[in-house]
Design a protein around this motif. Sequence first.
Motif, PDB file in Angstrom:
ATOM      1  N   ARG A  47       0.867  -1.181   0.000  1.00 19.87           N
ATOM      2  CA  ARG A  47       0.000   0.000   0.000  1.00 19.87           C
ATOM      3  C   ARG A  47       0.900   1.226   0.000  1.00 19.87           C
ATOM      4  O   ARG A  47       1.698   1.421   0.910  1.00 19.87           O
ATOM      5  CB  ARG A  47      -0.907  -0.016   1.223  1.00 19.87           C
ATOM      6  N   VAL A  48       0.753   2.041  -1.028  1.00 19.15           N
ATOM      7  CA  VAL A  48       1.621   3.201  -1.218  1.00 19.15           C
ATOM      8  C   VAL A  48       0.801   4.485  -1.159  1.00 19.15           C
ATOM      9  O   VAL A  48      -0.241   4.599  -1.816  1.00 19.15           O
ATOM     10  CB  VAL A  48       2.350   3.129  -2.581  1.00 19.15           C
ATOM     11  N   MET A  49       1.302   5.428  -0.382  1.00 15.18           N
ATOM     12  CA  MET A  49       0.715   6.764  -0.355  1.00 15.18           C
ATOM     13  C   MET A  49       1.566   7.654  -1.239  1.00 15.18           C
ATOM     14  O   MET A  49       2.766   7.792  -1.006  1.00 15.18           O
ATOM     15  CB  MET A  49       0.688   7.326   1.064  1.00 15.18           C
ATOM     16  N   GLY A  50       0.962   8.210  -2.271  1.00 17.11           N
ATOM     17  CA  GLY A  50       1.652   9.158  -3.138  1.00 17.11           C
ATOM     18  C   GLY A  50       1.319  10.566  -2.695  1.00 17.11           C
ATOM     19  O   GLY A  50       0.158  10.875  -2.417  1.00 17.11           O
ATOM     20  N   ILE A  51       2.351  11.413  -2.616  1.00 13.36           N
ATOM     21  CA  ILE A  51       2.137  12.796  -2.187  1.00 13.36           C
ATOM     22  C   ILE A  51       2.814  13.745  -3.168  1.00 13.36           C
ATOM     23  O   ILE A  51       4.018  13.676  -3.385  1.00 13.36           O
ATOM     24  CB  ILE A  51       2.696  13.050  -0.771  1.00 13.36           C
ATOM     25  N   ASP A  52       2.004  14.620  -3.763  1.00 10.67           N
ATOM     26  CA  ASP A  52       2.518  15.714  -4.579  1.00 10.67           C
ATOM     27  C   ASP A  52       2.526  16.938  -3.671  1.00 10.67           C
ATOM     28  O   ASP A  52       1.483  17.555  -3.441  1.00 10.67           O
ATOM     29  CB  ASP A  52       1.623  15.942  -5.798  1.00 10.67           C
ATOM     30  N   PRO A  53       3.697  17.266  -3.094  1.00 13.07           N
ATOM     31  CA  PRO A  53       3.733  18.273  -2.033  1.00 13.07           C
ATOM     32  C   PRO A  53       3.463  19.686  -2.531  1.00 13.07           C
ATOM     33  O   PRO A  53       3.873  20.073  -3.618  1.00 13.07           O
ATOM     34  CB  PRO A  53       5.151  18.160  -1.484  1.00 13.07           C
ATOM     35  N   GLY A  54       2.747  20.408  -1.726  1.00 17.45           N
ATOM     36  CA  GLY A  54       2.484  21.814  -1.983  1.00 17.45           C
ATOM     37  C   GLY A  54       1.894  22.411  -0.735  1.00 17.45           C
ATOM     38  O   GLY A  54       1.283  21.698   0.064  1.00 17.45           O
ATOM     39  N   LEU A  55       2.076  23.697  -0.558  1.00 18.19           N
ATOM     40  CA  LEU A  55       1.554  24.344   0.637  1.00 18.19           C
ATOM     41  C   LEU A  55       0.097  24.769   0.437  1.00 18.19           C
ATOM     42  O   LEU A  55      -0.725  24.611   1.334  1.00 18.19           O
ATOM     43  CB  LEU A  55       2.421  25.554   1.002  1.00 18.19           C
ATOM     44  N   THR A  56      -0.231  25.232  -0.754  1.00 15.13           N
ATOM     45  CA  THR A  56      -1.606  25.644  -1.033  1.00 15.13           C
ATOM     46  C   THR A  56      -2.472  24.434  -1.369  1.00 15.13           C
ATOM     47  O   THR A  56      -3.564  24.275  -0.840  1.00 15.13           O
ATOM     48  CB  THR A  56      -1.641  26.669  -2.185  1.00 15.13           C
ATOM     49  N   ARG A  57      -1.973  23.576  -2.266  1.00 11.26           N
ATOM     50  CA  ARG A  57      -2.660  22.330  -2.645  1.00 11.26           C
ATOM     51  C   ARG A  57      -1.637  21.202  -2.604  1.00 11.26           C
ATOM     52  O   ARG A  57      -0.602  21.264  -3.251  1.00 11.26           O
ATOM     53  CB  ARG A  57      -3.234  22.425  -4.059  1.00 11.26           C
ATOM     54  N   CYS A  58      -1.972  20.164  -1.869  1.00 10.35           N
ATOM     55  CA  CYS A  58      -1.094  19.006  -1.720  1.00 10.35           C
ATOM     56  C   CYS A  58      -1.873  17.774  -2.182  1.00 10.35           C
ATOM     57  O   CYS A  58      -2.859  17.382  -1.555  1.00 10.35           O
ATOM     58  CB  CYS A  58      -0.669  18.864  -0.261  1.00 10.35           C
ATOM     59  N   GLY A  94       8.966  18.837   4.556  1.00 13.89           N
ATOM     60  CA  GLY A  94       9.454  18.507   5.897  1.00 13.89           C
ATOM     61  C   GLY A  94       8.334  18.035   6.813  1.00 13.89           C
ATOM     62  O   GLY A  94       8.462  17.034   7.520  1.00 13.89           O
ATOM     63  N   VAL A  95       7.211  18.721   6.784  1.00 11.35           N
ATOM     64  CA  VAL A  95       6.059  18.355   7.612  1.00 11.35           C
ATOM     65  C   VAL A  95       5.512  16.992   7.179  1.00 11.35           C
ATOM     66  O   VAL A  95       5.177  16.144   8.017  1.00 11.35           O
ATOM     67  CB  VAL A  95       4.969  19.452   7.508  1.00 11.35           C
ATOM     68  N   LEU A  96       5.424  16.778   5.873  1.00  8.98           N
ATOM     69  CA  LEU A  96       4.890  15.520   5.342  1.00  8.98           C
ATOM     70  C   LEU A  96       5.793  14.333   5.698  1.00  8.98           C
ATOM     71  O   LEU A  96       5.314  13.267   6.095  1.00  8.98           O
ATOM     72  CB  LEU A  96       4.714  15.629   3.829  1.00  8.98           C
ATOM     73  N   MET A  97       7.097  14.531   5.567  1.00  9.10           N
ATOM     74  CA  MET A  97       8.044  13.458   5.897  1.00  9.10           C
ATOM     75  C   MET A  97       8.042  13.180   7.401  1.00  9.10           C
ATOM     76  O   MET A  97       8.159  12.023   7.821  1.00  9.10           O
ATOM     77  CB  MET A  97       9.447  13.808   5.396  1.00  9.10           C
ATOM     78  N   LEU A  98       7.895  14.215   8.206  1.00  8.46           N
ATOM     79  CA  LEU A  98       7.830  14.033   9.654  1.00  8.46           C
ATOM     80  C   LEU A  98       6.601  13.203  10.036  1.00  8.46           C
ATOM     81  O   LEU A  98       6.696  12.305  10.880  1.00  8.46           O
ATOM     82  CB  LEU A  98       7.799  15.387  10.368  1.00  8.46           C
ATOM     83  N   ALA A  99       5.466  13.479   9.399  1.00 10.29           N
ATOM     84  CA  ALA A  99       4.249  12.705   9.695  1.00 10.29           C
ATOM     85  C   ALA A  99       4.488  11.225   9.414  1.00 10.29           C
ATOM     86  O   ALA A  99       4.075  10.360  10.197  1.00 10.29           O
ATOM     87  CB  ALA A  99       3.070  13.231   8.872  1.00 10.29           C
ATOM     88  N   ALA A 100       5.167  10.924   8.320  1.00 14.74           N
ATOM     89  CA  ALA A 100       5.476   9.525   7.992  1.00 14.74           C
ATOM     90  C   ALA A 100       6.462   8.945   9.005  1.00 14.74           C
ATOM     91  O   ALA A 100       6.268   7.832   9.508  1.00 14.74           O
ATOM     92  CB  ALA A 100       6.043   9.423   6.578  1.00 14.74           C
ATOM     93  N   ALA A 101       7.503   9.691   9.325  1.00 15.34           N
ATOM     94  CA  ALA A 101       8.534   9.204  10.264  1.00 15.34           C
ATOM     95  C   ALA A 101       7.930   8.921  11.640  1.00 15.34           C
ATOM     96  O   ALA A 101       8.294   7.934  12.286  1.00 15.34           O
ATOM     97  CB  ALA A 101       9.660  10.227  10.385  1.00 15.34           C
ATOM     98  N   GLU A 102       7.004   9.747  12.081  1.00 15.61           N
ATOM     99  CA  GLU A 102       6.365   9.537  13.382  1.00 15.61           C
ATOM    100  C   GLU A 102       5.564   8.238  13.428  1.00 15.61           C
ATOM    101  O   GLU A 102       5.309   7.704  14.502  1.00 15.61           O
ATOM    102  CB  GLU A 102       5.442  10.712  13.716  1.00 15.61           C
ATOM    103  N   ARG A 103       5.206   7.730  12.264  1.00 15.93           N
ATOM    104  CA  ARG A 103       4.435   6.486  12.182  1.00 15.93           C
ATOM    105  C   ARG A 103       5.295   5.308  11.726  1.00 15.93           C
ATOM    106  O   ARG A 103       4.788   4.221  11.495  1.00 15.93           O
ATOM    107  CB  ARG A 103       3.255   6.683  11.222  1.00 15.93           C
ATOM    108  N   GLY A 104       6.593   5.547  11.588  1.00 19.67           N
ATOM    109  CA  GLY A 104       7.496   4.474  11.164  1.00 19.67           C
ATOM    110  C   GLY A 104       7.319   4.075   9.702  1.00 19.67           C
ATOM    111  O   GLY A 104       7.641   2.947   9.321  1.00 19.67           O
ATOM    112  N   ILE A 105       6.828   4.994   8.870  1.00 18.15           N
ATOM    113  CA  ILE A 105       6.595   4.718   7.459  1.00 18.15           C
ATOM    114  C   ILE A 105       7.800   5.208   6.653  1.00 18.15           C
ATOM    115  O   ILE A 105       8.186   6.378   6.763  1.00 18.15           O
ATOM    116  CB  ILE A 105       5.303   5.410   6.964  1.00 18.15           C
ATOM    117  N   GLU A 106       8.370   4.321   5.846  1.00 18.32           N
ATOM    118  CA  GLU A 106       9.496   4.704   4.989  1.00 18.32           C
ATOM    119  C   GLU A 106       9.041   5.677   3.917  1.00 18.32           C
ATOM    120  O   GLU A 106       7.923   5.567   3.404  1.00 18.32           O
ATOM    121  CB  GLU A 106      10.102   3.486   4.298  1.00 18.32           C
ATOM    122  N   VAL A 107       9.927   6.608   3.577  1.00 12.63           N
ATOM    123  CA  VAL A 107       9.636   7.616   2.557  1.00 12.63           C
ATOM    124  C   VAL A 107      10.643   7.465   1.418  1.00 12.63           C
ATOM    125  O   VAL A 107      11.843   7.349   1.656  1.00 12.63           O
ATOM    126  CB  VAL A 107       9.732   9.039   3.135  1.00 12.63           C
TER     127      VAL A 107
END
Length: 182
Positions: free
Chosen positions: A7-18, A92-105
């Motif tokens: 199960r993969v979460m794809g993230i197109d990062p953006g501050l206004t629209r992510c 940075g915020v998005l990667m931190l959320a993953a790291a806090e849950r032990g999810i590899e990025v």
Amino acid sequence: MSVEGLRVMGIDPGLTRCGLSIVQAGRGRSVLPVVVGVAKTPVGAPLPQRLSQLSHDVSQWMDEYHPDVVAIERVFERGNVSTVMNTAHAVGVLMLAAAERGIEVYQYTPSEVKKSISGNGRADKKQMIAMVTRILALAEPPHPADAADAFALAICHCWRAPMIARQEAIAHRVAASAAKSK
């Protein structure tokens, strides 16, 4: 090596629209869409408030859909320094959320994703949306483009995961062998 069920979460990062997506790897190169959407923050709000909202939204997705890994677009220079900085803050915020849950990025450049999905590292948005729609057998194209980009990142990782796993296994064996010979 099979990644079926990944199960993969794809993230197109953006501050206004992510752009956010969840896909499930199937047999071979098949990829099944689970959900797609866009997290938005108010343009006029202070940066800390916007980052907090983004963190909250992506954390909810991670907690609800339980991805095994996250595939996110690598920040690159786009010419506008403030846009790059805002995107970097968001990443940075998005990667931190993953790291806090032990999810590899895993991070991919736009050209890596385009090459993986369309065979052309310079594919335009229209080509990418058409390919994502076809690969996922969607009834209609994902909208907006941020959502399609999030799907593309997740598909890219599904297709690259077997090679990444082999490379990591080789690196582990080499390191173990080197430690053993000391």
